[in-house]
Design a protein around this motif. Structure first.
Motif, short mmCIF file in Angstrom:
data_model
loop_
_atom_site.label_atom_id
_atom_site.label_comp_id
_atom_site.label_asym_id
_atom_site.label_seq_id
_atom_site.Cartn_x
_atom_site.Cartn_y
_atom_site.Cartn_z
N GLU A 122 46.07 23.21 29.49
CA GLU A 122 44.89 23.48 28.50
C GLU A 122 43.82 22.36 28.76
O GLU A 122 44.29 21.16 28.58
CB GLU A 122 45.47 23.51 27.01
CG GLU A 122 44.24 23.63 26.06
CD GLU A 122 44.77 23.79 24.70
OE1 GLU A 122 45.48 24.90 24.27
OE2 GLU A 122 44.52 23.19 23.78
N PHE A 123 42.49 22.57 28.63
CA PHE A 123 41.36 21.76 28.57
C PHE A 123 40.39 22.28 27.78
O PHE A 123 40.35 23.55 27.65
CB PHE A 123 40.97 21.45 29.86
CG PHE A 123 40.35 22.47 30.76
CD1 PHE A 123 41.18 23.37 31.51
CD2 PHE A 123 39.05 22.56 30.79
CE1 PHE A 123 40.70 24.42 32.09
CE2 PHE A 123 38.57 23.73 31.44
CZ PHE A 123 39.44 24.53 32.18
N VAL A 124 39.69 21.39 27.24
CA VAL A 124 38.58 21.78 26.45
C VAL A 124 37.22 21.65 26.91
O VAL A 124 36.94 20.69 27.68
CB VAL A 124 38.51 21.06 25.01
CG1 VAL A 124 37.26 21.51 24.07
CG2 VAL A 124 39.77 21.27 24.18
N GLN A 125 36.38 22.61 26.94
CA GLN A 125 34.85 22.76 27.73
C GLN A 125 34.13 23.78 26.85
O GLN A 125 34.66 24.65 26.52
CB GLN A 125 35.26 23.08 29.08
CG GLN A 125 33.80 22.80 29.90
CD GLN A 125 33.92 23.19 31.38
OE1 GLN A 125 35.23 23.06 32.12
NE2 GLN A 125 32.71 23.23 31.97
N ASP A 126 32.92 23.05 26.62
CA ASP A 126 31.91 23.86 25.93
C ASP A 126 32.41 24.59 24.15
O ASP A 126 32.04 25.42 24.24
CB ASP A 126 31.40 25.02 26.76
CG ASP A 126 30.28 24.48 28.19
OD1 ASP A 126 29.36 24.05 27.90
OD2 ASP A 126 31.00 24.50 29.06
N TRP A 130 40.73 25.95 27.35
CA TRP A 130 40.84 26.80 28.36
C TRP A 130 42.31 26.68 29.04
O TRP A 130 42.78 25.58 28.86
CB TRP A 130 39.97 26.54 29.37
CG TRP A 130 38.27 26.80 28.84
CD1 TRP A 130 37.30 25.67 28.60
CD2 TRP A 130 37.59 28.33 28.86
NE1 TRP A 130 36.20 26.71 28.17
CE2 TRP A 130 36.48 28.01 28.40
CE3 TRP A 130 38.08 29.78 28.95
CZ2 TRP A 130 35.50 28.84 27.96
CZ3 TRP A 130 37.17 30.50 28.95
CH2 TRP A 130 35.80 30.22 28.42
N TYR A 131 42.73 27.55 29.66
CA TYR A 131 43.91 27.50 30.48
C TYR A 131 43.61 28.22 31.56
O TYR A 131 43.01 29.23 31.67
CB TYR A 131 45.06 27.99 29.72
CG TYR A 131 46.29 28.66 30.34
CD1 TYR A 131 47.51 27.42 30.30
CD2 TYR A 131 46.51 29.83 30.64
CE1 TYR A 131 48.55 28.17 30.77
CE2 TYR A 131 47.71 30.19 30.98
CZ TYR A 131 48.67 29.32 31.16
OH TYR A 131 50.02 29.78 31.80
N HIS A 139 42.42 32.86 37.01
CA HIS A 139 41.72 33.13 35.72
C HIS A 139 41.66 32.35 34.65
O HIS A 139 42.74 31.54 34.35
CB HIS A 139 42.58 34.70 35.02
CG HIS A 139 42.37 35.69 35.75
ND1 HIS A 139 41.35 36.65 35.28
CD2 HIS A 139 42.99 36.33 36.80
CE1 HIS A 139 41.23 37.63 36.02
NE2 HIS A 139 42.27 37.83 37.06
N LEU A 140 40.48 32.07 34.25
CA LEU A 140 40.60 31.09 33.11
C LEU A 140 40.72 32.07 31.70
O LEU A 140 40.12 33.09 31.51
CB LEU A 140 38.98 30.76 32.92
CG LEU A 140 38.62 29.67 33.73
CD1 LEU A 140 37.07 29.41 33.90
CD2 LEU A 140 39.29 28.11 33.22
N LEU A 201 50.30 36.14 29.56
CA LEU A 201 51.08 34.95 29.81
C LEU A 201 50.93 33.71 29.01
O LEU A 201 51.55 33.17 28.34
CB LEU A 201 50.81 34.82 31.39
CG LEU A 201 51.64 33.63 31.91
CD1 LEU A 201 53.07 34.44 32.22
CD2 LEU A 201 51.23 33.26 33.35
N ARG A 202 49.37 33.53 28.54
CA ARG A 202 48.81 32.45 28.04
C ARG A 202 49.58 32.89 26.36
O ARG A 202 50.12 31.92 25.77
CB ARG A 202 47.54 32.29 27.83
CG ARG A 202 46.92 31.19 26.89
CD ARG A 202 47.25 30.01 27.49
NE ARG A 202 47.06 28.92 26.54
CZ ARG A 202 47.33 27.85 26.47
NH1 ARG A 202 48.58 27.42 26.96
NH2 ARG A 202 46.90 26.88 25.92
#
Ligand SMILES: N[C@@H](CCC[C@H](N)C(=O)O)C(=O)O
Length: 246
Positions: A122-126, A130-131, A139-140, A201-202
Protein backbone atom coordinates in the motif's frame (compact mmCIF):
# COMPACT_ATOMS: atom_id res chain seq x y z
CA UNK A 1 -10.49 -15.71 -42.69
CA UNK A 2 -13.34 -16.41 -40.29
CA UNK A 3 -13.50 -14.28 -37.15
CA UNK A 4 -15.65 -14.83 -34.07
CA UNK A 5 -16.67 -12.02 -31.78
CA UNK A 6 -17.09 -12.88 -28.11
CA UNK A 7 -18.25 -10.96 -25.08
CA UNK A 8 -16.95 -12.10 -21.71
CA UNK A 9 -18.94 -10.01 -19.23
CA UNK A 10 -18.81 -7.05 -21.61
CA UNK A 11 -15.06 -7.29 -22.31
CA UNK A 12 -15.19 -8.09 -26.04
CA UNK A 13 -12.76 -9.94 -28.26
CA UNK A 14 -12.20 -11.01 -31.85
CA UNK A 15 -10.89 -14.58 -31.95
CA UNK A 16 -9.53 -16.73 -34.77
CA UNK A 17 -7.26 -19.77 -35.09
CA UNK A 18 -4.46 -20.39 -37.55
CA UNK A 19 -1.30 -22.48 -38.04
CA UNK A 20 0.69 -19.30 -38.69
CA UNK A 21 2.44 -17.81 -35.66
CA UNK A 22 3.57 -14.27 -36.46
CA UNK A 23 3.06 -10.69 -35.33
CA UNK A 24 -0.64 -9.77 -35.60
CA UNK A 25 -0.33 -6.15 -34.35
CA UNK A 26 -1.75 -4.58 -37.52
CA UNK A 27 -4.63 -7.06 -37.65
CA UNK A 28 -5.44 -6.26 -34.00
CA UNK A 29 -5.66 -2.52 -34.69
CA UNK A 30 -7.84 -3.06 -37.80
CA UNK A 31 -10.16 -5.75 -36.41
CA UNK A 32 -10.69 -4.08 -33.01
CA UNK A 33 -11.57 -0.71 -34.56
CA UNK A 34 -15.18 0.04 -33.54
CA UNK A 35 -15.92 2.24 -36.57
CA UNK A 36 -14.26 0.43 -39.46
CA UNK A 37 -13.58 -3.03 -38.06
CA UNK A 38 -15.46 -5.65 -36.05
CA UNK A 39 -14.87 -3.68 -32.87
CA UNK A 40 -13.41 -5.17 -29.67
CA UNK A 41 -11.21 -4.54 -26.66
CA UNK A 42 -8.75 -7.16 -27.85
CA UNK A 43 -7.73 -9.76 -30.45
CA UNK A 44 -6.81 -13.35 -29.63
CA UNK A 45 -5.06 -15.55 -32.17
CA UNK A 46 -4.94 -19.27 -31.33
CA UNK A 47 -1.91 -21.14 -32.69
CA UNK A 48 -0.65 -24.72 -32.18
CA UNK A 49 1.60 -25.62 -29.24
CA UNK A 50 3.75 -28.68 -28.48
CA UNK A 51 3.48 -28.10 -24.72
CA UNK A 52 -0.24 -27.48 -24.25
CA UNK A 53 -3.55 -27.89 -26.06
CA UNK A 54 -2.81 -24.63 -27.86
CA UNK A 55 -1.10 -21.28 -27.40
CA UNK A 56 -2.57 -17.80 -27.67
CA UNK A 57 -1.29 -14.47 -28.89
CA UNK A 58 -3.17 -11.65 -27.15
CA UNK A 59 -3.37 -8.05 -28.36
CA UNK A 60 -5.14 -5.01 -26.92
CA UNK A 61 -7.23 -2.88 -29.29
CA UNK A 62 -4.34 -0.42 -29.82
CA UNK A 63 -2.16 -3.32 -31.06
CA UNK A 64 -0.03 -3.62 -27.90
CA UNK A 65 0.46 -7.17 -26.71
CA UNK A 66 -0.32 -8.30 -23.17
CA UNK A 67 0.81 -11.34 -21.22
CA UNK A 68 -2.65 -12.12 -19.89
CA UNK A 69 -6.34 -11.30 -20.14
CA UNK A 70 -8.64 -12.98 -17.63
CA UNK A 71 -11.86 -12.50 -19.55
CA UNK A 72 -10.27 -13.68 -22.80
CA UNK A 73 -9.15 -16.91 -21.07
CA UNK A 74 -12.85 -17.71 -20.64
CA UNK A 75 -13.87 -16.67 -24.17
CA UNK A 76 -10.99 -18.56 -25.79
CA UNK A 77 -11.72 -21.75 -23.84
CA UNK A 78 -15.32 -21.67 -25.09
CA UNK A 79 -14.11 -20.96 -28.66
CA UNK A 80 -11.58 -23.83 -28.56
CA UNK A 81 -14.13 -26.31 -27.21
CA UNK A 82 -17.01 -25.37 -29.55
CA UNK A 83 -14.70 -25.30 -32.59
CA UNK A 84 -13.32 -28.78 -31.71
CA UNK A 85 -9.76 -27.51 -31.27
CA UNK A 86 -9.65 -29.57 -28.06
CA UNK A 87 -11.13 -32.99 -27.30
CA UNK A 88 -12.30 -32.32 -23.75
CA UNK A 89 -14.13 -29.50 -21.96
CA UNK A 90 -11.08 -29.31 -19.68
CA UNK A 91 -7.99 -27.87 -21.32
CA UNK A 92 -4.75 -26.03 -20.75
CA UNK A 93 -3.18 -23.40 -22.94
CA UNK A 94 -0.08 -21.24 -23.06
CA UNK A 95 -0.19 -17.47 -22.61
CA UNK A 96 2.55 -14.89 -22.17
CA UNK A 97 2.01 -15.16 -18.40
CA UNK A 98 2.15 -18.96 -18.25
CA UNK A 99 -0.12 -21.97 -18.48
CA UNK A 100 -3.88 -21.49 -17.96
CA UNK A 101 -6.23 -24.35 -17.04
CA UNK A 102 -9.92 -24.05 -17.81
CA UNK A 103 -13.20 -25.91 -17.82
CA UNK A 104 -16.23 -25.20 -20.06
CA UNK A 105 -19.80 -26.12 -19.01
CA UNK A 106 -22.21 -24.75 -21.64
CA UNK A 107 -21.77 -20.97 -21.54
CA UNK A 108 -20.09 -20.98 -18.11
CA UNK A 109 -16.31 -21.09 -18.11
CA UNK A 110 -13.97 -21.32 -15.13
CA UNK A 111 -10.27 -20.62 -15.47
CA UNK A 112 -7.37 -20.85 -13.04
CA UNK A 113 -5.35 -17.66 -13.28
CA UNK A 114 -1.57 -17.52 -12.88
CA UNK A 115 -0.20 -17.07 -9.35
CA UNK A 116 -0.48 -13.41 -8.29
CA UNK A 117 2.63 -11.42 -7.34
CA UNK A 118 2.50 -8.29 -5.21
CA UNK A 119 4.56 -5.56 -6.90
CA UNK A 120 4.08 -2.75 -4.35
CA UNK A 121 2.41 -2.80 -0.95
CA UNK A 122 0.00 0.00 0.00
CA UNK A 123 1.06 3.54 -0.91
CA UNK A 124 -0.85 6.82 -1.05
CA UNK A 125 -0.98 8.96 -4.18
CA UNK A 126 -3.42 11.68 -5.23
CA UNK A 127 -5.56 11.11 -2.15
CA UNK A 128 -6.13 7.37 -2.69
CA UNK A 129 -4.48 4.33 -1.05
CA UNK A 130 -3.16 2.05 -3.82
CA UNK A 131 -1.86 -1.49 -3.99
CA UNK A 132 -0.03 -2.82 -7.07
CA UNK A 133 -0.29 -6.50 -7.94
CA UNK A 134 0.40 -8.67 -10.99
CA UNK A 135 -2.45 -11.06 -11.70
CA UNK A 136 -1.01 -11.90 -15.12
CA UNK A 137 -0.69 -8.21 -15.97
CA UNK A 138 -0.08 -5.36 -13.48
CA UNK A 139 -3.05 -3.78 -11.71
CA UNK A 140 -3.37 -0.83 -9.34
CA UNK A 141 -6.26 -1.24 -6.89
CA UNK A 142 -7.88 1.33 -4.66
CA UNK A 143 -10.85 0.53 -2.43
CA UNK A 144 -13.39 3.35 -2.28
CA UNK A 145 -16.82 4.06 -0.74
CA UNK A 146 -18.26 5.42 -3.97
CA UNK A 147 -17.46 4.16 -7.48
CA UNK A 148 -18.32 7.63 -8.84
CA UNK A 149 -14.86 8.57 -7.54
CA UNK A 150 -13.53 6.73 -10.64
CA UNK A 151 -11.81 9.45 -12.63
CA UNK A 152 -10.54 9.00 -16.19
CA UNK A 153 -7.76 11.59 -15.98
CA UNK A 154 -6.43 10.24 -12.68
CA UNK A 155 -6.54 6.69 -14.08
CA UNK A 156 -4.66 7.74 -17.21
CA UNK A 157 -2.01 9.47 -15.06
CA UNK A 158 -1.61 6.45 -12.75
CA UNK A 159 -1.58 4.05 -15.71
CA UNK A 160 1.39 5.79 -17.37
CA UNK A 161 3.28 6.42 -14.14
CA UNK A 162 3.05 2.77 -13.02
CA UNK A 163 2.56 1.06 -16.42
CA UNK A 164 -0.48 -0.71 -14.97
CA UNK A 165 -4.22 -1.08 -15.39
CA UNK A 166 -6.18 0.90 -12.77
CA UNK A 167 -9.10 -0.36 -10.66
CA UNK A 168 -11.57 1.30 -8.32
CA UNK A 169 -13.36 -1.25 -6.11
CA UNK A 170 -16.26 -0.93 -3.69
CA UNK A 171 -17.11 -3.62 -1.14
CA UNK A 172 -20.82 -3.95 -0.40
CA UNK A 173 -22.20 -6.70 1.88
CA UNK A 174 -19.34 -9.08 1.04
CA UNK A 175 -19.50 -8.59 -2.74
CA UNK A 176 -17.21 -6.43 -4.88
CA UNK A 177 -18.12 -3.85 -7.52
CA UNK A 178 -15.30 -2.81 -9.84
CA UNK A 179 -14.52 -0.18 -12.46
CA UNK A 180 -11.34 -0.63 -14.52
CA UNK A 181 -9.25 1.57 -16.78
CA UNK A 182 -7.36 -0.73 -19.16
CA UNK A 183 -3.95 -0.27 -20.67
CA UNK A 184 -4.03 -0.74 -24.42
CA UNK A 185 -7.67 0.31 -24.63
CA UNK A 186 -6.80 3.54 -22.78
CA UNK A 187 -10.19 3.90 -21.22
CA UNK A 188 -12.74 2.15 -19.05
CA UNK A 189 -13.89 -1.27 -20.25
CA UNK A 190 -17.11 -3.02 -19.27
CA UNK A 191 -15.10 -5.69 -17.42
CA UNK A 192 -11.53 -6.75 -16.79
CA UNK A 193 -10.87 -10.23 -15.41
CA UNK A 194 -7.36 -9.75 -14.09
CA UNK A 195 -8.57 -6.43 -12.63
CA UNK A 196 -11.43 -8.15 -10.79
CA UNK A 197 -8.94 -10.77 -9.57
CA UNK A 198 -6.63 -8.02 -8.26
CA UNK A 199 -9.53 -6.32 -6.43
CA UNK A 200 -10.67 -9.67 -5.01
CA UNK A 201 -7.16 -10.43 -3.79
CA UNK A 202 -6.80 -7.02 -2.12
CA UNK A 203 -10.24 -7.19 -0.47
CA UNK A 204 -9.62 -10.79 0.65
CA UNK A 205 -6.20 -9.93 2.10
CA UNK A 206 -7.82 -7.08 4.05
CA UNK A 207 -10.45 -9.53 5.37
CA UNK A 208 -13.28 -7.65 3.63
CA UNK A 209 -14.54 -10.61 1.57
CA UNK A 210 -14.53 -14.41 1.94
CA UNK A 211 -12.37 -16.83 -0.09
CA UNK A 212 -15.18 -17.04 -2.65
CA UNK A 213 -17.31 -14.06 -3.61
CA UNK A 214 -19.36 -12.46 -6.37
CA UNK A 215 -17.73 -9.64 -8.31
CA UNK A 216 -19.62 -7.22 -10.57
CA UNK A 217 -17.78 -5.20 -13.21
CA UNK A 218 -19.18 -2.10 -14.96
CA UNK A 219 -21.38 -4.32 -17.22
CA UNK A 220 -23.23 -5.57 -14.13
CA UNK A 221 -22.67 -9.23 -15.13
CA UNK A 222 -21.94 -11.56 -12.21
CA UNK A 223 -18.59 -13.33 -11.85
CA UNK A 224 -17.34 -15.63 -9.11
CA UNK A 225 -13.81 -15.20 -7.82
CA UNK A 226 -12.37 -17.82 -5.47
CA UNK A 227 -9.03 -18.55 -3.88
CA UNK A 228 -7.77 -22.08 -3.19
CA UNK A 229 -4.17 -22.69 -2.03
CA UNK A 230 -3.13 -19.31 -3.42
CA UNK A 231 -4.59 -19.96 -6.89
CA UNK A 232 -7.36 -17.64 -8.11
CA UNK A 233 -10.32 -19.24 -9.89
CA UNK A 234 -12.38 -17.02 -12.19
CA UNK A 235 -15.85 -18.16 -13.29
CA UNK A 236 -18.68 -16.69 -15.33
CA UNK A 237 -20.70 -16.72 -18.53
CA UNK A 238 -19.38 -15.91 -21.99
CA UNK A 239 -21.37 -15.05 -25.11
CA UNK A 240 -20.54 -15.86 -28.73
CA UNK A 241 -21.84 -12.67 -30.38
CA UNK A 242 -21.37 -13.48 -34.10
CA UNK A 243 -19.15 -15.19 -36.65
CA UNK A 244 -18.07 -13.29 -39.76
CA UNK A 245 -15.72 -13.58 -42.74
CA UNK A 246 -14.35 -10.21 -43.80
N1 LIG B 1 -9.15 -7.28 -20.18
C1 LIG B 1 -8.15 -8.13 -19.68
C2 LIG B 1 -6.78 -7.52 -19.51
C3 LIG B 1 -6.12 -7.23 -20.88
C4 LIG B 1 -4.69 -6.74 -20.81
C5 LIG B 1 -4.54 -5.35 -20.25
N2 LIG B 1 -5.30 -4.36 -20.96
C6 LIG B 1 -3.05 -4.97 -20.23
O1 LIG B 1 -2.52 -4.55 -21.26
O2 LIG B 1 -2.43 -5.11 -19.17
C7 LIG B 1 -8.65 -9.00 -18.55
O3 LIG B 1 -9.83 -9.38 -18.58
O4 LIG B 1 -7.87 -9.38 -17.69
Amino acid sequence: MTYTKYSASGNDFVIFHTFIEKDYTNEAIKLCNRTEGIGADGLVVIVPSNEADFKWLFYNSDGSDAAMCGNATRAVSHYAFTNNLVTSNEMQFLTGAGLIKSCVENDIVETQLTLPKVIKEEFVQDGFAWYLVDTGVPHLVTIVDDLELYNHDLCAKMRYEHNANVNFAKIEDGIIKVRTYERGVEGETLACGTGMAACFLRANNLGLVKDSTFVYPKSGEELTLSKKNGTIYFKGAVKKVFVTSI
